[in-house]
Design a protein around this motif. Structure first.
Motif, mmCIF file in Angstrom:
data_model
loop_
_atom_site.group_PDB
_atom_site.id
_atom_site.type_symbol
_atom_site.label_atom_id
_atom_site.label_comp_id
_atom_site.label_asym_id
_atom_site.label_seq_id
_atom_site.Cartn_x
_atom_site.Cartn_y
_atom_site.Cartn_z
ATOM 1 N N GLY A 124 -9.832 -5.898 -15.452
ATOM 2 C CA GLY A 124 -11.036 -6.021 -14.643
ATOM 3 C C GLY A 124 -10.762 -6.562 -13.256
ATOM 4 O O GLY A 124 -11.360 -6.127 -12.270
ATOM 5 N N LEU A 125 -9.845 -7.520 -13.158
ATOM 6 C CA LEU A 125 -9.484 -8.080 -11.857
ATOM 7 C C LEU A 125 -8.822 -7.022 -10.981
ATOM 8 O O LEU A 125 -9.105 -6.926 -9.780
ATOM 9 C CB LEU A 125 -8.554 -9.274 -12.042
ATOM 10 C CG LEU A 125 -8.089 -9.985 -10.770
ATOM 11 C CD1 LEU A 125 -9.274 -10.536 -9.996
ATOM 12 C CD2 LEU A 125 -7.106 -11.097 -11.107
ATOM 13 N N MET A 126 -7.929 -6.217 -11.565
ATOM 14 C CA MET A 126 -7.284 -5.156 -10.800
ATOM 15 C C MET A 126 -8.304 -4.122 -10.328
ATOM 16 O O MET A 126 -8.230 -3.622 -9.190
ATOM 17 C CB MET A 126 -6.215 -4.471 -11.648
ATOM 18 C CG MET A 126 -4.993 -5.311 -11.930
ATOM 19 S SD MET A 126 -3.676 -4.332 -12.690
ATOM 20 C CE MET A 126 -3.304 -3.179 -11.361
ATOM 21 N N LEU A 127 -9.268 -3.827 -11.175
ATOM 22 C CA LEU A 127 -10.316 -2.882 -10.793
ATOM 23 C C LEU A 127 -11.155 -3.448 -9.653
ATOM 24 O O LEU A 127 -11.521 -2.719 -8.717
ATOM 25 C CB LEU A 127 -11.196 -2.583 -12.007
ATOM 26 C CG LEU A 127 -12.033 -1.306 -11.984
ATOM 27 C CD1 LEU A 127 -11.148 -0.081 -11.846
ATOM 28 C CD2 LEU A 127 -12.877 -1.218 -13.240
ATOM 29 N N GLY A 128 -11.449 -4.761 -9.714
ATOM 30 C CA GLY A 128 -12.211 -5.380 -8.643
ATOM 31 C C GLY A 128 -11.438 -5.441 -7.335
ATOM 32 O O GLY A 128 -12.010 -5.253 -6.249
ATOM 33 N N THR B 230 2.037 0.511 -4.838
ATOM 34 C CA THR B 230 1.924 -0.938 -4.626
ATOM 35 C C THR B 230 0.546 -1.265 -4.077
ATOM 36 O O THR B 230 -0.152 -0.405 -3.529
ATOM 37 C CB THR B 230 2.999 -1.438 -3.647
ATOM 38 O OG1 THR B 230 2.841 -0.756 -2.387
ATOM 39 C CG2 THR B 230 4.394 -1.169 -4.179
ATOM 40 N N ASP B 231 0.162 -2.546 -4.208
ATOM 41 C CA ASP B 231 -1.163 -2.955 -3.735
ATOM 42 C C ASP B 231 -1.084 -3.530 -2.340
ATOM 43 O O ASP B 231 -0.077 -3.373 -1.634
ATOM 44 C CB ASP B 231 -1.790 -3.945 -4.720
ATOM 45 C CG ASP B 231 -0.984 -5.224 -4.849
ATOM 46 O OD1 ASP B 231 -0.011 -5.414 -4.091
ATOM 47 O OD2 ASP B 231 -1.317 -6.045 -5.720
ATOM 48 N N LEU C 133 0.807 -1.216 0.000
ATOM 49 C CA LEU C 133 0.000 0.000 0.000
ATOM 50 C C LEU C 133 0.843 1.269 0.000
ATOM 51 O O LEU C 133 0.487 2.273 0.630
ATOM 52 C CB LEU C 133 -0.970 0.004 1.191
ATOM 53 C CG LEU C 133 -2.015 -1.130 1.220
ATOM 54 C CD1 LEU C 133 -2.891 -1.011 2.440
ATOM 55 C CD2 LEU C 133 -2.857 -1.120 -0.054
ATOM 56 N N LYS C 134 1.971 1.218 -0.694
ATOM 57 C CA LYS C 134 2.784 2.421 -0.853
ATOM 58 C C LYS C 134 2.181 3.287 -1.966
ATOM 59 O O LYS C 134 1.759 2.771 -3.005
ATOM 60 C CB LYS C 134 4.225 2.064 -1.208
ATOM 61 C CG LYS C 134 4.973 1.323 -0.105
ATOM 62 C CD LYS C 134 5.169 2.202 1.119
ATOM 63 C CE LYS C 134 5.990 1.468 2.183
ATOM 64 N NZ LYS C 134 6.176 2.302 3.400
ATOM 65 N N PRO C 135 2.125 4.596 -1.788
ATOM 66 C CA PRO C 135 1.546 5.472 -2.814
ATOM 67 C C PRO C 135 2.449 5.570 -4.033
ATOM 68 O O PRO C 135 3.608 5.135 -4.005
ATOM 69 C CB PRO C 135 1.430 6.820 -2.094
ATOM 70 C CG PRO C 135 2.487 6.777 -1.052
ATOM 71 C CD PRO C 135 2.585 5.345 -0.607
ATOM 72 N N TYR D 91 -10.303 -0.589 -1.659
ATOM 73 C CA TYR D 91 -9.240 0.271 -1.121
ATOM 74 C C TYR D 91 -9.301 1.685 -1.714
ATOM 75 O O TYR D 91 -8.308 2.411 -1.654
ATOM 76 C CB TYR D 91 -7.863 -0.333 -1.435
ATOM 77 C CG TYR D 91 -7.599 -1.643 -0.725
ATOM 78 C CD1 TYR D 91 -6.957 -1.680 0.512
ATOM 79 C CD2 TYR D 91 -7.984 -2.847 -1.290
ATOM 80 C CE1 TYR D 91 -6.709 -2.869 1.159
ATOM 81 C CE2 TYR D 91 -7.741 -4.054 -0.650
ATOM 82 C CZ TYR D 91 -7.106 -4.046 0.572
ATOM 83 O OH TYR D 91 -6.856 -5.252 1.213
ATOM 84 N N LEU D 92 -10.448 2.065 -2.253
ATOM 85 C CA LEU D 92 -10.543 3.364 -2.902
ATOM 86 C C LEU D 92 -10.288 4.519 -1.938
ATOM 87 O O LEU D 92 -9.754 5.552 -2.322
ATOM 88 C CB LEU D 92 -11.921 3.525 -3.548
ATOM 89 C CG LEU D 92 -12.157 2.757 -4.857
ATOM 90 C CD1 LEU D 92 -13.573 2.955 -5.340
ATOM 91 C CD2 LEU D 92 -11.171 3.193 -5.927
#
Length: 301
Positions: free
Chosen positions: A250-254, A81-82, A65-67, A259-260
């Protein structure tokens, strides 16, 4: 309309005329930008291994979760990062490859099936034509996304099944176009004349009729391609398309929707790529249609 109403509508009219002037006076610029973006997408899909700084499944929990780098994150993570510490930029590049590959294979399947059935319907006519056109009407009337969700939920997630299922989307459009073009060609008489010389009808369609149809079929492909991308995106977004550890837009969007509020960069880049790609293909498809049929432009004016 009174003069009092004009100021209220003036900004909207100005915006509309401004966009219209850009589109009508600068079509090479718009099409050039679209083709440039599509070239970027194709290059990213072909050379993902060389362009991505990290593997799409490479994890680092210490960097989760790094910006993005421009927002104060690590320099090597351009898009951040996710939740598992995977580089979002690398995953977007690989996701573009997956989504484009699925869309291309599905488009080939749909175009082949639809064109073949359209030619068969126009050649045999009678009850064969009635059955095929009944199938076309049924396909057009059924919400395909609901059918795809039901099939994937019942048979389970399978990459081959996903491609074949998406490939069945839109074949009815190709069938209608092919049938109409073949009927028009048969009405001109040259195909029948060649057949009377002893040439097999299949060879006539492949060597003489089909080449004349390619232009219109290519336009239909460019118009149908964005819908296929959106269909694959929707299925993957809902968890019934590409499965982890694989990746797609689509998977990345889901994965990023949860975490929006704390990590918007997980899903926003994939959404932007989907938007730009479908928009570019749609504009290029409209441009090709106008180029191949100048009467459309004259009617629009």
């Amino acid at each position: 309309m009174s003069s009092v109403d004009l100021p209220a509508h003036e900004p909207a009219l100005r915006r509309h005329s401004w966009l219209t002037r850009i589109w009508k006076s600068r079509p090479p610029l718009v099409i050039g930008l679209c083709l440039t973006w599509l070239a970027v997408v194709v290059i990213a899909a072909l050379f993902a291994e060389y362009l991505a700084p990290f593997g799409f499944a490479e994890q680092s929990l210490l960097k989760r979760l790094k910006p993005p780098s421009l927002a104060g994150g690590p320099v090597e993570n351009l898009f951040g990062t996710d939740d598992l510490g995977r580089d979002v930029f690398s995953r977007v590049i690989y996701a573009m490859r997956t989504s484009i590959l699925i869309a291309i294979m599905a488009t080939v399947i749909g175009a082949t099936i639809g064109t073949a059935l359209g030619i068969i319907a126009a050649h045999f006519r009678g009850w064969v034509d009635d059955i095929i056109m009944m199938m076309v009407d049924f396909q057009a009337s059924v919400p395909f996304l609901i059918v795809a969700l039901a099939v994937l939920a019942f048979f389970g997630n399978n990459f081959v099944l996903l491609i074949v299922l998406i490939g069945l989307f839109g074949w009815d459009g190709y069938a209608r176009i092919a049938r109409g073009l073949v009927l028009s060609t048969n009405g001109q008489g040259y195909a029948f004349a060649i057949t009377t010389l002893g040439v097999h009808p299949a060879k006539v369609y492949i060597r003489h009729v089909l080449p004349n149809m390619l232009g219109v079929i290519m336009v239909q492909i460019t118009l149908n391609f964005p819908e296929i991308i959106l269909l694959e995106t929707s299925l993957s977004f809902l968890g019934l398309g590409v499965q982890p550890p694989g990746t797609s837009l689509g998977l990345m969007l889901g994965e990023g929707r949860n975490y929006l509020t704390i990590a918007w960069w997980m899903g926003i880049p994939a959404g932007v790529v989907i938007f730009l790609t479908t928009l570019a293909i749609s504009l290029v498809g409209d441009w090709l249609r106008d180029m191949l049929d100048p009467n459309l432009g004259a009617k629009g004016e």
